[in-house]
Scaffold this motif. Sequence first.
Motif, mmCIF file in Angstrom:
data_model
loop_
_atom_site.group_PDB
_atom_site.id
_atom_site.type_symbol
_atom_site.label_atom_id
_atom_site.label_comp_id
_atom_site.label_asym_id
_atom_site.label_seq_id
_atom_site.Cartn_x
_atom_site.Cartn_y
_atom_site.Cartn_z
ATOM 1 N N SER A 52 0.814 -1.221 0.000
ATOM 2 C CA SER A 52 0.000 0.000 0.000
ATOM 3 C C SER A 52 0.847 1.270 0.000
ATOM 4 O O SER A 52 0.371 2.327 -0.402
ATOM 5 C CB SER A 52 -0.924 0.000 1.231
ATOM 6 O OG SER A 52 -0.170 -0.161 2.419
ATOM 7 N N PRO A 54 1.938 3.588 2.270
ATOM 8 C CA PRO A 54 1.080 4.658 2.781
ATOM 9 C C PRO A 54 1.774 5.986 3.053
ATOM 10 O O PRO A 54 1.109 6.996 3.268
ATOM 11 C CB PRO A 54 0.574 4.058 4.104
ATOM 12 C CG PRO A 54 1.687 3.172 4.554
ATOM 13 C CD PRO A 54 2.225 2.559 3.285
ATOM 14 N N ASP A 85 -2.312 14.947 15.424
ATOM 15 C CA ASP A 85 -3.051 13.926 14.684
ATOM 16 C C ASP A 85 -2.875 12.551 15.318
ATOM 17 O O ASP A 85 -3.775 11.718 15.271
ATOM 18 C CB ASP A 85 -2.567 13.860 13.234
ATOM 19 C CG ASP A 85 -2.810 15.146 12.471
ATOM 20 O OD1 ASP A 85 -3.719 15.911 12.856
ATOM 21 O OD2 ASP A 85 -2.095 15.401 11.483
ATOM 22 N N SER A 142 1.016 9.667 7.111
ATOM 23 C CA SER A 142 0.334 8.505 6.523
ATOM 24 C C SER A 142 -1.167 8.765 6.555
ATOM 25 O O SER A 142 -1.638 9.590 7.358
ATOM 26 C CB SER A 142 0.682 7.216 7.273
ATOM 27 O OG SER A 142 0.050 7.178 8.535
ATOM 28 N N PRO A 143 -1.937 8.088 5.730
ATOM 29 C CA PRO A 143 -3.381 8.348 5.672
ATOM 30 C C PRO A 143 -4.101 7.930 6.952
ATOM 31 O O PRO A 143 -3.847 6.848 7.492
ATOM 32 C CB PRO A 143 -3.849 7.495 4.490
ATOM 33 C CG PRO A 143 -2.620 7.203 3.696
ATOM 34 C CD PRO A 143 -1.510 7.134 4.691
ATOM 35 N N LYS A 144 -4.990 8.772 7.423
ATOM 36 C CA LYS A 144 -5.796 8.418 8.587
ATOM 37 C C LYS A 144 -6.636 7.175 8.320
ATOM 38 O O LYS A 144 -6.884 6.380 9.233
ATOM 39 C CB LYS A 144 -6.699 9.592 8.970
ATOM 40 C CG LYS A 144 -5.945 10.799 9.495
ATOM 41 C CD LYS A 144 -6.885 11.949 9.829
ATOM 42 C CE LYS A 144 -6.093 13.159 10.353
ATOM 43 N NZ LYS A 144 -6.970 14.321 10.640
ATOM 44 N N SER A 145 -7.037 6.986 7.076
ATOM 45 C CA SER A 145 -7.907 5.858 6.733
ATOM 46 C C SER A 145 -7.231 4.506 6.935
ATOM 47 O O SER A 145 -7.908 3.489 7.100
ATOM 48 C CB SER A 145 -8.371 5.971 5.276
ATOM 49 O OG SER A 145 -7.256 5.911 4.387
ATOM 50 N N LEU A 146 -5.901 4.470 6.936
ATOM 51 C CA LEU A 146 -5.188 3.204 7.116
ATOM 52 C C LEU A 146 -4.828 2.941 8.572
ATOM 53 O O LEU A 146 -4.250 1.893 8.883
ATOM 54 C CB LEU A 146 -3.927 3.187 6.249
ATOM 55 C CG LEU A 146 -4.173 3.195 4.737
ATOM 56 C CD1 LEU A 146 -2.855 3.104 3.983
ATOM 57 C CD2 LEU A 146 -5.100 2.052 4.316
ATOM 58 N N GLY A 147 -5.149 3.869 9.441
ATOM 59 C CA GLY A 147 -5.019 3.647 10.866
ATOM 60 C C GLY A 147 -3.637 3.211 11.314
ATOM 61 O O GLY A 147 -2.614 3.667 10.799
ATOM 62 N N GLU A 194 -6.651 14.637 5.647
ATOM 63 C CA GLU A 194 -6.781 13.177 5.595
ATOM 64 C C GLU A 194 -5.461 12.446 5.837
ATOM 65 O O GLU A 194 -5.433 11.227 5.976
ATOM 66 C CB GLU A 194 -7.395 12.720 4.275
ATOM 67 C CG GLU A 194 -6.634 13.111 3.037
ATOM 68 C CD GLU A 194 -7.150 14.397 2.411
ATOM 69 O OE1 GLU A 194 -6.958 14.572 1.200
ATOM 70 O OE2 GLU A 194 -7.737 15.226 3.147
ATOM 71 N N GLN A 196 -2.274 12.039 8.447
ATOM 72 C CA GLN A 196 -1.886 12.326 9.824
ATOM 73 C C GLN A 196 -0.383 12.581 9.897
ATOM 74 O O GLN A 196 0.414 11.826 9.356
ATOM 75 C CB GLN A 196 -2.308 11.210 10.764
ATOM 76 C CG GLN A 196 -1.920 9.814 10.373
ATOM 77 C CD GLN A 196 -2.614 8.774 11.231
ATOM 78 O OE1 GLN A 196 -3.169 9.079 12.293
ATOM 79 N NE2 GLN A 196 -2.597 7.530 10.791
#
Length: 230
Positions: A52, A54, A85, A142-147, A194, A196
């Motif tokens: 991915s 990220p 974040d 890194s994207p917040k969506s990937l936690g 989006e 962090q």
Amino acid sequence: MMLDSPQPTYASLLQVAKTRHSCRAFLPRPVARAEIDRMLAVAEMTPSDCNSQPWEVFFASGPTLERLRADLFAAAGGQETPTTDVPPIAKYTGLYQDRRRACGWALYEAVGVTKGDRVASGKQAMENFRFFGAPNVAIVTSPKSLGERGLFDTGIYLGHFLLAAQSLGIAAVPQGAISHYAAVIRRHLPIPEELQIICGVAFGYSDTSHPANDFRTTRAPRDEYVHFAE
């Protein structure tokens, strides 16, 4: 267990890892873009969950960095409320607290701060927000969506980036403290909400005459953290 005759590549990697340290005083000479590209060529080979990849990295230098440096230092001095974040560590306990204290005391001793002098130690800590005078800074996200998985993979990327810098004679220090002022950083760099902000990496060429660069941290005995089951 160490091999009797390690491969040359291993020996080189071990040497890079052992000589790397967190630089806390830099010369003003900036790192050329070609050298940054060489660092990125290593870091981008980092493995990640399902490939991915990220990480997103935002670089600052020159006037942009000077504005960010001044704004961040003022914010950390009390002019702004922290915004983050990624939540900071709530509390260090046990051996983690012991290691943290040992690192801090060693740094303060190196720069002539006596134990218990909170004014002087606080002044040294504030140098984080000047990026220790580094001429180049990378903000790692890194994207917040990937936690947490995105954070994990980006941490591996950061390790590659730091070793690549060391292999090129470029000093660096990863900085979690600056991420406590995410809103300030976003005022100077186009980092969308989006993503962090995880940490910064101040990098450049070490000021070897500065006492902050004289001390080295220790490493825990291997039997404290390695467990084998056979």
